[in-house]
Design a protein around this motif. Structure first.
Motif, PDB file in Angstrom:
ATOM      1  N   THR A 224       0.849  -1.222   0.177  1.00 23.86           N
ATOM      2  CA  THR A 224      -0.058  -0.164   0.072  1.00 23.86           C
ATOM      3  C   THR A 224       0.924   1.387  -0.212  1.00 23.86           C
ATOM      4  O   THR A 224       2.101   1.250   0.535  1.00 23.86           O
ATOM      5  CB  THR A 224      -0.968   0.130   1.273  1.00 23.86           C
ATOM      6  N   ILE A 225       0.184   2.181  -0.714  1.00 23.78           N
ATOM      7  CA  ILE A 225       1.031   3.735  -0.769  1.00 23.78           C
ATOM      8  C   ILE A 225       0.327   4.592  -0.128  1.00 23.78           C
ATOM      9  O   ILE A 225      -1.134   4.777  -0.288  1.00 23.78           O
ATOM     10  CB  ILE A 225       1.387   3.798  -2.215  1.00 23.78           C
ATOM     11  N   CYS A 226       0.787   5.215   0.784  1.00 22.99           N
ATOM     12  CA  CYS A 226       0.253   6.516   1.443  1.00 22.99           C
ATOM     13  C   CYS A 226       0.031   7.951   0.614  1.00 22.99           C
ATOM     14  O   CYS A 226       1.092   8.115   0.252  1.00 22.99           O
ATOM     15  CB  CYS A 226       0.944   6.787   2.587  1.00 22.99           C
ATOM     16  N   LEU A 227      -1.315   8.271   0.355  1.00 19.84           N
ATOM     17  CA  LEU A 227      -1.448   9.325  -0.254  1.00 19.84           C
ATOM     18  C   LEU A 227      -1.826  10.685   0.581  1.00 19.84           C
ATOM     19  O   LEU A 227      -2.920  10.318   1.495  1.00 19.84           O
ATOM     20  CB  LEU A 227      -2.357   9.145  -1.464  1.00 19.84           C
ATOM     21  N   HIS A 228      -1.233  11.672   0.522  1.00 19.20           N
ATOM     22  CA  HIS A 228      -1.820  12.773   1.306  1.00 19.20           C
ATOM     23  C   HIS A 228      -2.990  13.708   0.641  1.00 19.20           C
ATOM     24  O   HIS A 228      -2.805  13.632  -0.697  1.00 19.20           O
ATOM     25  CB  HIS A 228      -0.507  13.799   1.764  1.00 19.20           C
ATOM     26  N   SER A 229      -3.931  14.172   1.451  1.00 20.61           N
ATOM     27  CA  SER A 229      -4.980  14.642   0.498  1.00 20.61           C
ATOM     28  C   SER A 229      -5.180  16.212   1.253  1.00 20.61           C
ATOM     29  O   SER A 229      -6.111  16.875   0.684  1.00 20.61           O
ATOM     30  CB  SER A 229      -6.285  13.991   0.879  1.00 20.61           C
ATOM     31  N   ASP A 230      -4.041  16.598   1.995  1.00 19.20           N
ATOM     32  CA  ASP A 230      -4.192  17.848   2.750  1.00 19.20           C
ATOM     33  C   ASP A 230      -3.711  19.056   2.181  1.00 19.20           C
ATOM     34  O   ASP A 230      -3.539  20.218   2.740  1.00 19.20           O
ATOM     35  CB  ASP A 230      -4.135  17.686   4.247  1.00 19.20           C
ATOM     36  N   THR A 231      -2.711  18.856   1.045  1.00 19.77           N
ATOM     37  CA  THR A 231      -1.938  19.973   0.346  1.00 19.77           C
ATOM     38  C   THR A 231      -2.607  20.286  -0.761  1.00 19.77           C
ATOM     39  O   THR A 231      -3.192  19.498  -1.741  1.00 19.77           O
ATOM     40  CB  THR A 231      -0.413  19.245   0.250  1.00 19.77           C
ATOM     41  N   THR A 232      -2.332  21.527  -1.307  1.00 20.14           N
ATOM     42  CA  THR A 232      -2.571  21.774  -2.664  1.00 20.14           C
ATOM     43  C   THR A 232      -2.127  20.981  -3.609  1.00 20.14           C
ATOM     44  O   THR A 232      -0.989  20.483  -3.659  1.00 20.14           O
ATOM     45  CB  THR A 232      -2.090  23.240  -2.920  1.00 20.14           C
ATOM     46  N   GLY A 233      -3.022  20.631  -4.473  1.00 17.67           N
ATOM     47  CA  GLY A 233      -2.641  19.971  -5.561  1.00 17.67           C
ATOM     48  C   GLY A 233      -2.597  18.405  -5.328  1.00 17.67           C
ATOM     49  O   GLY A 233      -2.354  17.433  -6.289  1.00 17.67           O
ATOM     50  N   ALA A 234      -2.833  18.075  -4.001  1.00 17.67           N
ATOM     51  CA  ALA A 234      -2.729  16.725  -3.656  1.00 17.67           C
ATOM     52  C   ALA A 234      -3.667  15.543  -4.427  1.00 17.67           C
ATOM     53  O   ALA A 234      -3.443  14.637  -4.902  1.00 17.67           O
ATOM     54  CB  ALA A 234      -2.796  16.339  -2.291  1.00 17.67           C
ATOM     55  N   LEU A 235      -4.932  16.394  -4.466  1.00 21.04           N
ATOM     56  CA  LEU A 235      -6.020  15.540  -5.318  1.00 21.04           C
ATOM     57  C   LEU A 235      -5.895  15.163  -6.768  1.00 21.04           C
ATOM     58  O   LEU A 235      -5.968  14.181  -7.202  1.00 21.04           O
ATOM     59  CB  LEU A 235      -7.517  16.129  -4.789  1.00 21.04           C
ATOM     60  N   SER A 236      -5.236  16.226  -7.542  1.00 19.83           N
ATOM     61  CA  SER A 236      -5.050  16.298  -8.836  1.00 19.83           C
ATOM     62  C   SER A 236      -3.823  15.335  -9.031  1.00 19.83           C
ATOM     63  O   SER A 236      -3.699  14.323  -9.866  1.00 19.83           O
ATOM     64  CB  SER A 236      -4.676  17.430  -9.717  1.00 19.83           C
ATOM     65  N   LEU A 237      -2.685  15.302  -7.777  1.00 16.72           N
ATOM     66  CA  LEU A 237      -1.695  14.140  -7.992  1.00 16.72           C
ATOM     67  C   LEU A 237      -2.145  12.816  -7.770  1.00 16.72           C
ATOM     68  O   LEU A 237      -1.658  11.897  -8.552  1.00 16.72           O
ATOM     69  CB  LEU A 237      -0.776  14.518  -6.873  1.00 16.72           C
TER      70      LEU A 237
END
Lengths: 259, 259, 259, 259
Positions: A224-237
């Motif tokens: 599993t890879i951890c993804l952050h959702s709290d920074t700008t651009g995180a969601l499009s990343l």
């Protein structure tokens, strides 16, 4: 992509780490793209209503529900080391696991994994006694519960020794050193911010390789890879990562299908 | 004592309403004499370690474990009215029930009843919609869970209507009025402090009668009597009550044997 | 008693360490006998109403008001080590000092001293940087504020170096070792429970001598002695101490008359 | 614009309503454009470090510092009605005012106003006894402290009666009804989202007029307008408002220059 015969990868994110009255932007987009959610249980962050709403998002978007227990330190977001006793550790974990269990069950959703938060997560990287305790406590509740352990951690090794179900986690936006340890945040270059490089590193991790901060190639294994959702651009990343994985025909599946 | 053919009475007490570092005197004596314990779940009072220690006392002294959920108001001890939404009520209850469930299960003890605390307990005396909600939520978790309802309360009636398992609670040290309502604490004579009278009232309640503050005889029915343990003399009073019940050959048994 | 020319001793106690709804027995007796009260400020314990009530007791019984700030750890009563940053330390202290300041001022009472609580109190025993920080922060608020420092502590030395107003504290019911350090609670013999011996040790401390756990005579200097009020017999012990001090004609005065 | 001879308007915003570890976007832009900041004091939101950082932003951008005290209800963000006693009200307010006072003073900045938060703010709209209490408590601390009172509120009237310093607040993005009351949020049309209309309403309020939800023209008087910073577009809206006010030559100044 037959050469690496990847069985697939899970994408997880820490969620529910606000109070229920606080709005988050883009939650739908996040839940459309991840396969596992680690839900804060009210100690370092979160509250019962927020937990229920996050479980509902998981149900709607077919995301695996996991607990994300932390230290009772809301002012420090569970990131500060606190000296707690084994008795405190045990019942802090059981309390949080139980609270999520009942909320999720009332919504018809099982809790399938546990990922420790903050200072607790860091501690099991190196502390064998603590790792054993955590595994013992989680197994007491549910022998099938998946423990999320950092790549290269003592907890990973101990879980394998004890025959516990474990999912190994890697970070695509954090630098590793040659020993396999995460480079501390304060070190220059420890956080990878360039979206293109993060996507590349995700593909590398899936293939089993990551370039360390020293420029070496390190063998890595991750479920599993951890993804952050709290920074700008995180969601499009996150969307870019999904697209890249799709292009490589790498299945993105929840961790309970991998371990 | 064949004339009243009493099937027995449960003696319950609110417990675990401190933090784990705070000592209580006489806990052993309390647990030797009660048959059901309502354990605070960390909202109005209590913490995970305290919950576990109280469950252990229950196990040791064969006392039935119940949850004692309250409002998230530690400064007000859950006694102050707070306007919460149905969604908040639901997940506040499930959160607390779940936390105690896992802690008790890890100690091999089932949670058999729920008694609301403070302002929530008072609210279900009169509020039908709230009573229905609470019963629905508790049944969702466990159809066999016993709800403790105040004598003469709307919740008692609603639970009977819905076919829910319910134990009726009476207070031996609080005055009732002719309508069966508890006389508010601020009214002179609302709290009975004379130990002899309290013992007498316990025997009366078991027989099905209580003298109201107006001096009338009220028919009462109770499965369980609430005993306080936090005042001077409370523990020796409990011993006197047990002795008086024994003298009358009235079985003192946990509420799950009565309802 | 001219031989030791004692200028007097202050007797202090940690107070207000409960919520306002929790009753304490014997508070009047406590406040009749102590000369300084350290009031918890809502972090490790206490709440605004409790703070105000304790200030009122101080006013009624002419007891000096001091702040007793702690770590934001109600579950651990501020006794557990927590890794906090200098910025966190600074504003945690100022927040607590300010809250008591306004409450006390509204009741016409000045806050004259600060005694750190729990893990913070222990930390300044040895940590020079932390001691300097605490002194700098307290002086920022009020140059006349008295800091209570443990006998033999780094903080005592640093406060003297910096010319800060400091009151040295000793414990009559805790064993010291030959280095002047308190023997940790877990060590056998570290807590002196015999009331007669505690009274004797108070008189010894006033005279400037204490017998260490090894049986040696240690020179000690103390402006204030800490008295506990939470154990059985503690209140009658305090009365015995007052009587013994009176018999020896040792003035019992608040610390602001001593330092 | 000589016809309305506007002495100027203050623009205020509720700030510091997160924990210090939570990032806010666009804070610099917010503080460049407002003239008064209401800082949460740790009860409904905020923490000591966040308070200090917000005071520093105020100092940097020359924004007036005010306290924004709330109910002790972090899960409900201080928006839920709670039944508290006058004693609780008094010391909850003094506690919060004192905590901000010391933090601000340590940074060389005075606290010049108080604006109640959430359920407390709503309560003083109508409750005369509560309004008197709040004014009495605030005056106890500082006779020059400015109270922010809603336009048309009982508190405004009471403050004028008592000769207290008061700044009247209006909302540009909330509908008023013909009685001058805010239309509740759940009513259709109660929140004005069109940026152009909000700017227009700001100019209207400054001129002394607002169009009610019924379409009537209501005379309004306001010293300060509340701006929200937590929604998308809020920050650019604030810039538009500043530009419009500049175009009309209306001075934007902190409330202590107006009342």
């Amino acid at each position: 992509m037959a050469e690496h015969a990847c069985k697939g990868i899970d994408l997880n994110s820490d969620t529910g780490e606000r109070y229920s009255f606080q709005k988050a932007l883009g939650e739908e987009k996040l839940f459309q793209n991840i396969t596992s959610a680690n839900i804060a249980c009210g100690f370092h962050a979160g509250d019962p209503v927020q937990m229920a709403r996050t479980v509902r998002l998981c149900r709607e978007y077919n995301v695996q529900v996991g607990a994300h227990p932390g230290l009772p330190d809301p002012l420090g977001f569970g990131r500060r080391n606190m000296e707690i006793s084994p008795e405190e550790l045990e019942y802090y974990l059981l309390y949080q696991l139980g609270s999520l269990h009942h909320i999720a069950r009332s919504l018809g959703v099982p809790v399938k994994h546990v990922k420790l938060h903050g200072a607790l997560y860091n501690a099991v990287t190196k502390d064998e006694a603590l790792s054993r305790e955590v595994i013992r406590i989680v197994n007491k509740v549910d022998r099938d519960m998946i423990l999320v352990a950092p790549f290269g951690s003592v907890m990973h090794r101990v879980a394998l020794d004890l025959g516990s179900r474990v999912a190994v986690e890697a970070f695509a936006d954090r630098a590793y050193d040659r020993t396999g340890a995460l480079v501390p945040r304060k070190v220059e270059g420890s956080v990878i911010t360039d979206p293109g490089r993060v996507v590349e590193r995700v593909l590398g991790i899936v293939r089993g390789e990551v370039t360390t901060i020293e420029g070496l190639i390190l063998r890595i294994q991750a479920d599993t890879i951890c993804l952050h959702s709290d920074t700008t651009g995180a969601l499009s990343l996150i969307e870019n990562i999904r697209r890249a994985l799709a292009n490589e025909n790498i299945p993105v599946v929840s961790m309970d299908q991998l371990v």
